[in-house]
Design a protein around this motif. Structure first.
Motif, PDB file in Angstrom:
ATOM      1  N   SER A   1       0.818  -1.211   0.000  1.00  0.00           N
ATOM      2  CA  SER A   1       0.000   0.000   0.000  1.00  0.00           C
ATOM      3  C   SER A   1       0.854   1.265   0.000  1.00  0.00           C
ATOM      4  CB  SER A   1      -0.940   0.009   1.206  1.00  0.00           C
ATOM      5  OG  SER A   1      -0.234   0.242   2.416  1.00  0.00           O
ATOM      6  N   LEU A   2       2.143   1.137   0.353  1.00  0.00           N
ATOM      7  CA  LEU A   2       3.056   2.279   0.375  1.00  0.00           C
ATOM      8  C   LEU A   2       4.028   2.263  -0.806  1.00  0.00           C
ATOM      9  CD1 LEU A   2       4.058   2.302   4.175  1.00  0.00           C
ATOM     10  CD2 LEU A   2       2.094   3.402   3.086  1.00  0.00           C
ATOM     11  N   ALA A   3       3.942   1.263  -1.638  1.00  0.00           N
ATOM     12  CA  ALA A   3       4.960   1.041  -2.669  1.00  0.00           C
ATOM     13  C   ALA A   3       4.576   1.641  -4.020  1.00  0.00           C
ATOM     14  CB  ALA A   3       5.216  -0.453  -2.825  1.00  0.00           C
ATOM     15  N   VAL A   4       5.603   1.910  -4.816  1.00  0.00           N
ATOM     16  CA  VAL A   4       5.409   2.354  -6.202  1.00  0.00           C
ATOM     17  C   VAL A   4       6.000   1.294  -7.123  1.00  0.00           C
ATOM     18  CG1 VAL A   4       5.451   4.797  -5.606  1.00  0.00           C
ATOM     19  CG2 VAL A   4       7.583   3.656  -6.238  1.00  0.00           C
ATOM     20  N   LYS A   5       5.449   1.214  -8.315  1.00  0.00           N
ATOM     21  CA  LYS A   5       5.937   0.279  -9.330  1.00  0.00           C
ATOM     22  C   LYS A   5       6.407   1.067 -10.542  1.00  0.00           C
ATOM     23  CE  LYS A   5       2.442  -3.148  -8.014  1.00  0.00           C
ATOM     24  NZ  LYS A   5       1.285  -3.972  -8.469  1.00  0.00           N
ATOM     25  N   ASP A   6       7.377   0.492 -11.248  1.00  0.00           N
ATOM     26  CA  ASP A   6       7.767   1.127 -12.507  1.00  0.00           C
ATOM     27  C   ASP A   6       6.724   0.783 -13.567  1.00  0.00           C
ATOM     28  OD1 ASP A   6       8.276  -1.466 -13.283  1.00  0.00           O
ATOM     29  OD2 ASP A   6      10.450  -1.292 -13.177  1.00  0.00           O
TER      30      ASP A   6
ATOM     31  N   ASN B   1       9.531  -3.892 -11.014  1.00  0.00           N
ATOM     32  CA  ASN B   1      10.252  -3.428  -9.835  1.00  0.00           C
ATOM     33  C   ASN B   1       9.290  -2.703  -8.907  1.00  0.00           C
ATOM     34  OD1 ASN B   1      13.054  -4.163 -10.506  1.00  0.00           O
ATOM     35  ND2 ASN B   1      12.798  -2.720 -12.190  1.00  0.00           N
ATOM     36  N   ILE B   2       9.309  -3.096  -7.640  1.00  0.00           N
ATOM     37  CA  ILE B   2       8.438  -2.478  -6.645  1.00  0.00           C
ATOM     38  C   ILE B   2       9.312  -1.894  -5.549  1.00  0.00           C
ATOM     39  CG2 ILE B   2       6.488  -2.827  -5.080  1.00  0.00           C
ATOM     40  CD1 ILE B   2       5.684  -5.222  -6.685  1.00  0.00           C
ATOM     41  N   ARG B   3       9.045  -0.652  -5.180  1.00  0.00           N
ATOM     42  CA  ARG B   3       9.891   0.044  -4.216  1.00  0.00           C
ATOM     43  C   ARG B   3       9.033   0.856  -3.253  1.00  0.00           C
ATOM     44  NH1 ARG B   3      13.384   2.776  -9.134  1.00  0.00           N
ATOM     45  NH2 ARG B   3      14.033   0.837 -10.127  1.00  0.00           N
ATOM     46  N   ILE B   4       9.551   1.050  -2.058  1.00  0.00           N
ATOM     47  CA  ILE B   4       8.929   1.957  -1.096  1.00  0.00           C
ATOM     48  C   ILE B   4       9.849   3.161  -0.961  1.00  0.00           C
ATOM     49  CG2 ILE B   4       8.090   2.250   1.259  1.00  0.00           C
ATOM     50  CD1 ILE B   4       7.750  -0.766   1.423  1.00  0.00           C
TER      51      ILE B   4
ATOM     52  N   HIS C   1       8.843   7.866 -13.906  1.00  0.00           N
ATOM     53  CA  HIS C   1       7.430   7.535 -14.038  1.00  0.00           C
ATOM     54  C   HIS C   1       7.134   6.284 -13.205  1.00  0.00           C
ATOM     55  CE1 HIS C   1       7.134  10.466 -17.275  1.00  0.00           C
ATOM     56  NE2 HIS C   1       8.211   9.919 -17.824  1.00  0.00           N
ATOM     57  N   PHE C   2       6.225   6.429 -12.253  1.00  0.00           N
ATOM     58  CA  PHE C   2       5.835   5.324 -11.380  1.00  0.00           C
ATOM     59  C   PHE C   2       4.321   5.148 -11.427  1.00  0.00           C
ATOM     60  CE2 PHE C   2       9.669   6.996  -9.080  1.00  0.00           C
ATOM     61  CZ  PHE C   2      10.481   5.899  -9.295  1.00  0.00           C
ATOM     62  N   LEU C   3       3.899   4.014 -10.885  1.00  0.00           N
ATOM     63  CA  LEU C   3       2.481   3.780 -10.600  1.00  0.00           C
ATOM     64  C   LEU C   3       2.352   3.611  -9.090  1.00  0.00           C
ATOM     65  CD1 LEU C   3       1.501   1.199 -13.373  1.00  0.00           C
ATOM     66  CD2 LEU C   3       0.833   3.608 -13.264  1.00  0.00           C
ATOM     67  N   TYR C   4       1.474   4.397  -8.499  1.00  0.00           N
ATOM     68  CA  TYR C   4       1.214   4.244  -7.067  1.00  0.00           C
ATOM     69  C   TYR C   4      -0.190   3.689  -6.890  1.00  0.00           C
ATOM     70  CZ  TYR C   4       0.305   5.175  -2.164  1.00  0.00           C
ATOM     71  OH  TYR C   4      -0.034   5.021  -0.833  1.00  0.00           O
ATOM     72  N   ASN C   5      -0.273   2.412  -6.556  1.00  0.00           N
ATOM     73  CA  ASN C   5      -1.550   1.726  -6.399  1.00  0.00           C
ATOM     74  C   ASN C   5      -2.471   1.973  -7.589  1.00  0.00           C
ATOM     75  OD1 ASN C   5      -1.929   0.325  -3.548  1.00  0.00           O
ATOM     76  ND2 ASN C   5      -0.645   2.141  -3.247  1.00  0.00           N
ATOM     77  N   GLY C   6      -1.895   1.817  -8.780  1.00  0.00           N
ATOM     78  CA  GLY C   6      -2.675   1.908 -10.013  1.00  0.00           C
ATOM     79  C   GLY C   6      -2.757   3.289 -10.622  1.00  0.00           C
ATOM     80  N   SER C   7      -2.359   4.324  -9.890  1.00  0.00           N
ATOM     81  CA  SER C   7      -2.437   5.694 -10.399  1.00  0.00           C
ATOM     82  C   SER C   7      -1.045   6.200 -10.775  1.00  0.00           C
ATOM     83  CB  SER C   7      -3.052   6.623  -9.350  1.00  0.00           C
ATOM     84  OG  SER C   7      -4.364   6.205  -9.017  1.00  0.00           O
TER      85      SER C   7
ATOM     86  N   ALA D   1       3.596  -9.925  -4.375  1.00  0.00           N
ATOM     87  CA  ALA D   1       2.876  -8.647  -4.343  1.00  0.00           C
ATOM     88  C   ALA D   1       1.747  -8.618  -5.368  1.00  0.00           C
ATOM     89  CB  ALA D   1       3.842  -7.490  -4.602  1.00  0.00           C
ATOM     90  N   SER D   2       1.817  -9.489  -6.379  1.00  0.00           N
ATOM     91  CA  SER D   2       0.748  -9.537  -7.372  1.00  0.00           C
ATOM     92  C   SER D   2      -0.559 -10.038  -6.776  1.00  0.00           C
ATOM     93  CB  SER D   2       1.159 -10.428  -8.553  1.00  0.00           C
ATOM     94  OG  SER D   2       1.323 -11.779  -8.140  1.00  0.00           O
ATOM     95  N   LEU D   3      -0.491 -10.602  -5.558  1.00  0.00           N
ATOM     96  CA  LEU D   3      -1.706 -11.045  -4.870  1.00  0.00           C
ATOM     97  C   LEU D   3      -2.440  -9.885  -4.210  1.00  0.00           C
ATOM     98  CD1 LEU D   3      -0.287 -14.175  -3.000  1.00  0.00           C
ATOM     99  CD2 LEU D   3      -1.604 -14.174  -5.116  1.00  0.00           C
ATOM    100  N   ILE D   4      -1.753  -8.759  -4.070  1.00  0.00           N
ATOM    101  CA  ILE D   4      -2.283  -7.653  -3.288  1.00  0.00           C
ATOM    102  C   ILE D   4      -2.948  -6.632  -4.185  1.00  0.00           C
ATOM    103  CG2 ILE D   4      -1.733  -5.926  -1.541  1.00  0.00           C
ATOM    104  CD1 ILE D   4      -1.137  -8.828  -0.725  1.00  0.00           C
ATOM    105  N   GLY D   5      -4.178  -6.294  -3.893  1.00  0.00           N
ATOM    106  CA  GLY D   5      -4.909  -5.312  -4.678  1.00  0.00           C
ATOM    107  C   GLY D   5      -4.491  -3.892  -4.336  1.00  0.00           C
ATOM    108  N   ASP D   6      -4.802  -2.968  -5.231  1.00  0.00           N
ATOM    109  CA  ASP D   6      -4.478  -1.561  -4.996  1.00  0.00           C
ATOM    110  C   ASP D   6      -5.256  -1.035  -3.798  1.00  0.00           C
ATOM    111  OD1 ASP D   6      -2.821  -1.534  -7.199  1.00  0.00           O
ATOM    112  OD2 ASP D   6      -4.411  -0.914  -8.574  1.00  0.00           O
TER     113      ASP D   6
END
Length: 301
Positions: free
Chosen positions: A171-176, A181-184, A244-250, A276-281
């Motif tokens: 919930s705190l992470a961003v994706k490329d 790649n997932i990062r906090i 450019h990142f995605l934060y919980n889909g945005s 992490a692919s199991l976790i929804g936005d």
């Protein structure tokens, strides 16, 4: 942690801290069990006695003249364990079917992977964890290679609390953009120079513990091989350079205001990225607000 059916074929888990999770042992036929499950709120001694009865381990607590022969007790326990495993897997299969497409054609499923999956999942009787295993199964059947055996082994040793902690981290992470790649993000700074060395805004830090993720939690994620505990940094960004990142889909787009700008972050491991692919936005509004405030010193958002 509330389980919801995703709109697509990708499994998703949406955490909800207000939801109480309880470990519920799988039920077995009454004539085989003959005992009630442990009652929440009972004394520790009573709960242990109930568990011992449920798993046929209470023989030594009965007077010798009323005891069933040891060999018979062992066979009964093996029979109940076998029934419990069968019921667990049937429940997981039933849940997984709800996430599989009826029409989409996919590559042939790996029987060896499925056999290994069974050996790891058959003892899982908690309904919430069964739902997660069902999502793993449906995800792998829909797209073979999504979940490695290494990820399955690590997930098997995770508790519900560990799963909730992973959900919090996500919930705190961003994706490329490629979601590989997932990062906090934990802060940013401008490399020190002659004209900014004493600038109080040169370095900005986000206190993750204020948003439910303490350093102890980060250590737990690291112990579960989900997160690298060593903080890492981006390369030095030039003025006007964009990320450019995605934060919980945005979308979350950052443009460096000046030269020599660096972002610090905690990076998910390959296994953590898989799970992490199991976790929804589920965006944390307060964290996003602080993230924008802190990064706003060095980036245009």
């Amino acid at each position: 942690m509330k389980i919801t059916k995703p709109a697509t074929n990708t499994p998703a888990v949406v955490p909800a801290s207000s939801t109480k999770l309880e470990a519920t042992p799988a039920k077995v036929p009454a004539k085989e069990s003959g005992h009630q499950t442990s009652v929440s709120g009972a004394s520790s001694q009573m709960q242990l006695l109930n568990l011992a009865k449920q798993f046929v381990l209470d023989g030594g607590l009965v007077s010798p003249d009323k005891q069933m022969p040891l060999e018979d007790r062992s066979r009964k326990r093996e029979r109940l364990l076998s029934l419990r495993k069968q019921q667990n897997m049937e429940s997981i299969i039933q849940k997984a079917l709800a996430y599989c497409s009826e029409s989409e054609i996919t590559d042939k499923a790996d029987q060896d992977w499925f056999n290994r999956f069974i050996s790891l999942a058959e003892e899982v009787s908690n309904k919430t964890m069964q739902e997660l295993w069902a999502k793993i199964l449906s995800g792998e059947i829909s797209q073979p290679g999504t979940f490695s055996l290494k990820a399955l082994k690590i997930f098997r040793n995770m508790s519900i609390n560990d799963a909730k902690l992973l959900a919090k981290a996500c919930s705190l992470a961003v994706k490329d953009q490629g979601k590989k790649n997932i990062r906090i993000i934990s802060g940013s700074y401008i490399q020190p120079g002659l004209f900014n060395f004493f600038d109080k805004n040169r370095e900005q830090n986000l206190n993750l513990s204020h948003h439910g993720l303490s350093y102890a939690d980060l250590l737990t994620l690291s112990d579960n091989n989900l997160l690298f505990i060593q903080e890492t940094e981006s390369s030095s960004l030039a003025k006007g350079e964009q990320l450019h990142f995605l934060y919980n889909g945005s979308p979350l787009d950052l443009t460096a205001k000046g030269a020599n700008t660096v972002i610090r972050f905690y990076k998910f491991t390959p296994v953590g990225t898989e799970l992490a692919s199991l976790i929804g936005d589920n965006a944390e509004t307060k964290y996003l607000d602080e993230l924008k405030l802190k990064l706003g010193h060095h980036f245009q958002l």
